[in-house]
Structures are given as C-alpha cells and as structure tokens.
Write an enzyme that holds these catalytic residues in place. Structure first.
Site, PDB file in Angstrom:
ATOM      1  NE  ARG A  46      -2.786   0.639   3.471  1.00 20.23           N
ATOM      2  CZ  ARG A  46      -2.192   1.074   4.594  1.00 20.23           C
ATOM      3  NH1 ARG A  46      -1.588   2.241   4.631  1.00 20.23           N
ATOM      4  NH2 ARG A  46      -2.194   0.321   5.673  1.00 20.23           N
ATOM      5  CE1 TYR A  98     -16.191  11.049 -16.672  1.00 22.75           C
ATOM      6  CE2 TYR A  98     -15.121  11.182 -14.546  1.00 22.75           C
ATOM      7  CZ  TYR A  98     -15.844  10.470 -15.472  1.00 22.75           C
ATOM      8  OH  TYR A  98     -16.227   9.192 -15.190  1.00 22.75           O
ATOM      9  CG  ASP A 170      -8.407  15.975 -16.312  1.00 23.71           C
ATOM     10  OD1 ASP A 170      -7.675  15.336 -17.086  1.00 23.71           O
ATOM     11  OD2 ASP A 170      -9.433  15.487 -15.796  1.00 23.71           O
ATOM     12  CE  LYS A 195     -11.341   7.644 -19.595  1.00 25.03           C
ATOM     13  NZ  LYS A 195     -11.378   7.843 -18.191  1.00 25.03           N
TER      14      LYS A 195
HETATM   15  C1  LIG Z   1     -11.184  14.164 -18.473  1.00 23.75           C
HETATM   16  C2  LIG Z   1     -11.358  13.088 -17.442  1.00 23.75           C
HETATM   17  N1  LIG Z   1     -10.822  13.253 -16.221  1.00 23.75           N
HETATM   18  C3  LIG Z   1     -10.952  12.318 -15.258  1.00 23.75           C
HETATM   19  C4  LIG Z   1     -11.653  11.150 -15.482  1.00 23.75           C
HETATM   20  C5  LIG Z   1     -11.798  10.132 -14.387  1.00 23.75           C
HETATM   21  O1  LIG Z   1     -10.930   9.074 -14.583  1.00 23.75           O
HETATM   22  P1  LIG Z   1     -11.213   7.540 -14.122  1.00 23.75           P
HETATM   23  O2  LIG Z   1     -12.393   7.065 -14.890  1.00 23.75           O
HETATM   24  O3  LIG Z   1      -9.936   6.853 -14.467  1.00 23.75           O
HETATM   25  O4  LIG Z   1     -11.474   7.591 -12.667  1.00 23.75           O
HETATM   26  C6  LIG Z   1     -12.216  10.935 -16.742  1.00 23.75           C
HETATM   27  C7  LIG Z   1     -12.970   9.687 -17.012  1.00 23.75           C
HETATM   28  O5  LIG Z   1     -13.608   9.532 -18.017  1.00 23.75           O
HETATM   29  C8  LIG Z   1     -12.067  11.932 -17.745  1.00 23.75           C
HETATM   30  O6  LIG Z   1     -12.603  11.785 -18.962  1.00 23.75           O
END
Ligand SMILES: Cc1ncc(COP(=O)(O)O)c(C=O)c1O
Length: 379
Positions: A46, A98, A170, A195
């Site tokens: 962890r 998101y 992000d 992604k």
């Molecule tokens: C732009 C963006 N940020 C954050 C996230 C969250 O990521 P996760 O699904 O890996 O938790 C996503 C998920 O689709 C996203 O598209």
C-alpha cells in the site's frame, strides 16, 4: 533525451537482480525486512512498490514535473488533489468538467466544508468574477469533456499566480505528448491514466504530477494513508502502454482530423466540435498550446432519436464509456459520462441530448468512417 526515448526508458531500466529487459511485476503485498528498521526500500505494497515507483518516475518526466503519484483511477487521483484544500476553502472549476468530478465535488466534498464554483474557464472575465477571498485553487480541464472548450493555459496560469491560487490541469484528453501544462505555468497536472497513457483499455489508473516537493509529500501522505495507490499489475500495464504513447498519439491525431472532416462534411451531422477544425472558435489557441488536436470529437445530430439510431447502428465503433484506447469508442454524454450532472446544468454548459462523443482509435481510418457512414445512412 526526446519524448519517445523517455517514454521507453525512464523508470524502465533493466531489472538489476536478473538483467530482465522488462522489470518483473512485483505481485506481493509485503516485503521481508533484513532487520528491524532495515528494509531494501519497500515494506508494504500500500505504501509503495517497485512497479509504482517506476511508473511514477516515467509520468513525472513526461509531464516535466518534480514528482508524480499514481492512483487506482483518475477520480482517486483528483480526489487526493482536492484533499489539499481545508474546510472553508473554495475552488473554481471548468464548468463542462468530466461528470465524475462534478459528482465528487458537489455531492461529496461539499459535505466536508469545501465550496466550488463552475465557470467557463476559457473566459478570464468569468473566472475573475468567481474569485472569492477563500479561493485557493483553479481546476481546469482543457479541452473540456465533451464540449471541447479550450482554456488559455498561459493566461490562466498568470491569473492564478497573481492571486496566489494553485492551478490544476486535467491533461487526460491530450496526454503529455500533445500538451504539457507545466510548461505554461500549471502547478499540478492530473490524469485519468485509464485513457491515453495506458492506451489499451485494460486497467484504470490516475496520476498526480507535482511541481513542488512539499505538495508532493502531502499527496504521497494521502496516497499511502488512504490506500488508493495503483497495484503492481496495473502499474505494469500502464508502463507498457506508455512505451508506445508517441506513436499512438501521432495516429490518433491523423485519424481524429480525418474523422472530424468526414463528419463536418456529412449532411446528417448538424455540428462538429473539434479544435482541429477551423470552425472551432479556439482553433488558433489550440494550435498554439497543443502539439496536435487529438482524437476526441463531439458532434450533434438533428435530434435525440437520430443520435440513438446512429449509436445503435455502429458496428466497428463500440458504444462504451471511456476514451483514449486503441479502439474507437462512441458514447452519449448526456446519458453516460455526464448522467450525474442535473439536466439544467447540462443544458447550461452546452451538453445536449443530441450530442455524441467519439474517441477515435488507431484502426484504419477508412474503416472508421465507413462504419459511421453506414450508421448515419440509417438516420
Ligand atoms: C477528463 C477526465 N478526467 C478524469 C476522469 C476520471 O478518470 P477515471 O475514470 O480513471 O477515474 C475521466 C474519465 O472519463 C475523464 O474523462
């Protein structure tokens, strides 16, 4: 060294114990100590493990940060960043963020005394209007998911610096190959590694990249205390994916541009939102701060039922959440990724019911456009 070389070698040195070119997956929860207070650098998975440490070194290097910490998902990474705030603090967030970030902040973190304002961060005027004495953070998604609004990173980072705010970006939609927010002044970069970084849709993961050592220590404290650090196998898969990031992104770029142009010329498509098209209001800004336009395209048909027909009609494109993998994924933001946003807010930020989002993969582009063309014919 160059970006591709770094993606393949930083953190990925041959295993010193055996010479294996690809380091093993350390699938163990605990590490034997040589003596009390004497370890070989690891004690419990962890807290840390070699695969995590390797991946964190790669990500920090690719984003140009001082340190990076990887988590079980993008949301776990983003949650750790909001935990840098204290009760009473306020953060300004890109309004078409998101859906999961909207849910985390409005449905959970507000219970802990944090306040959030959702603002179109492409307008500095609107960001200024949202500023409060308690504002500590500006959290920007650029381009936004799914409305593809681009925020001027140099401009917003100057604003953040002038007002002593931390700027978080992000960078999921572009990856560090196409955009490096720290070069424009961002303090922290976050990723859903699920992604493009992983790129093969075979595990979830998230990353926080820091520019200040002290803030890095806080994120590491959160990672090891709350226990959302990424597991060995998932670190291995993500590290493997990153080795081909540069070549994948080149193909994503060219396929993205071709599919956007195909959709823009199709009579059944009402509107295409893609920063690589000259019709995008921020085409020039995107060209300035991005190395390419990526492969995320949002488009609208003439009605919700037309959107449904298209989504039911595709065969090669998979109707699925997520993005950034080698395979083309298609989705309906209003009922999928952004379902947790109340309809009135979706309307306010421009997410319509007839909107479709496509994450263009790296298949032969003619096959992708042929699939879309066949499905559009049924509309
Ligand atoms: C732009 C963006 N940020 C954050 C996230 C969250 O990521 P996760 O699904 O890996 O938790 C996503 C998920 O689709 C996203 O598209």
């Amino acid at each position: 060294m160059g970006f591709s070389t770094d993606s393949i070698h930083v953190g990925q040195e041959p295993d010193p114990a055996t010479g294996a070119v690809v380091a093993p997956i350390y699938q163990t929860s605990t590490y034997v100590l040589e003596a009390m207070d004497k370890s070989k650098g690891y004690d419990y998975a962890r807290t840390n493990h070699p695969n995590r440490k390797a991946l964190e070194r790669t990500i920090a290097k690719l984003e140009g940060g001082k340190a990076s910490y990887v988590f079980t998902s993008g949301m776990a990474a983003i949650d750790s960043v909001f935990r840098l705030l204290r009760p009473g603090d306020h953060a300004i967030i890109s309004e078409a963020v998101y859906g999961g970030v909207f849910r985390l902040t409005t449905n959970l973190l507000t219970d802990f005394g944090l306040a959030f304002s959702f603002v179109d961060t492409s307008s500095l005027k609107k960001v200024k209007q949202a500023l409060r004495p308690s504002t500590k953070m500006v959290y920007v998604e650029t381009p936004t998911n799914p409305t593809m609004i681009v925020t001027d990173l140099a401009e917003i980072s100057r604003f953040a610096r002038d007002h002593k705010l931390r700027l978080i970006v992000d960078n999921t939609f572009l990856s560090p190959y196409l955009q490096r927010p720290i070069e424009f002044g961002a303090d922290i970069v976050v990723h859903s590694m699920t992604k493009y970084l992983n790129g093969h849709s075979d595990c979830t993961g998230g990353a926080v990249v820091l520019t200040q050592a002290e803030e890095g220590d806080k994120i590491y404290f959160i990672q090891r205390s709350a226990g959302a650090g990424l597991a060995p196998m998932d670190c291995f898969l993500t590290s493997r994916g990153i080795k081909t990031l540069a070549v994948r992104m080149e193909r994503h770029n060219s396929n993205g541009q071709a599919v956007a142009e195909f959709l823009a010329s199709h009579r059944k498509v009402k509107r295409v939102i893609y920063p690589g098209l000259k019709s995008h209001p921020q085409h020039k800004l995107a060209a300035k701060q991005q190395r390419g336009f990526g492969a995320m395209i949002t488009f609208e048909l003439k009605s919700m039922s037309a959107a449904r027909t298209l989504l039911d009609g595709v065969r090669l494109c998979s109707l699925a959440e997520s993005l950034g993998g080698v395979e083309t994924l298609i989705s309906h933001p209003a009922s999928m990724t952004h379902a947790s946003m109340p309809p009135d807010i979706r309307k306010q930020v421009g997410i319509t019911d007839e909107m479709i989002r496509i994450s263009v993969g790296i298949e032969d582009v003619e096959d992708i456009t042929a699939d879309l063309d066949r499905a559009l014919a049924k509309v």
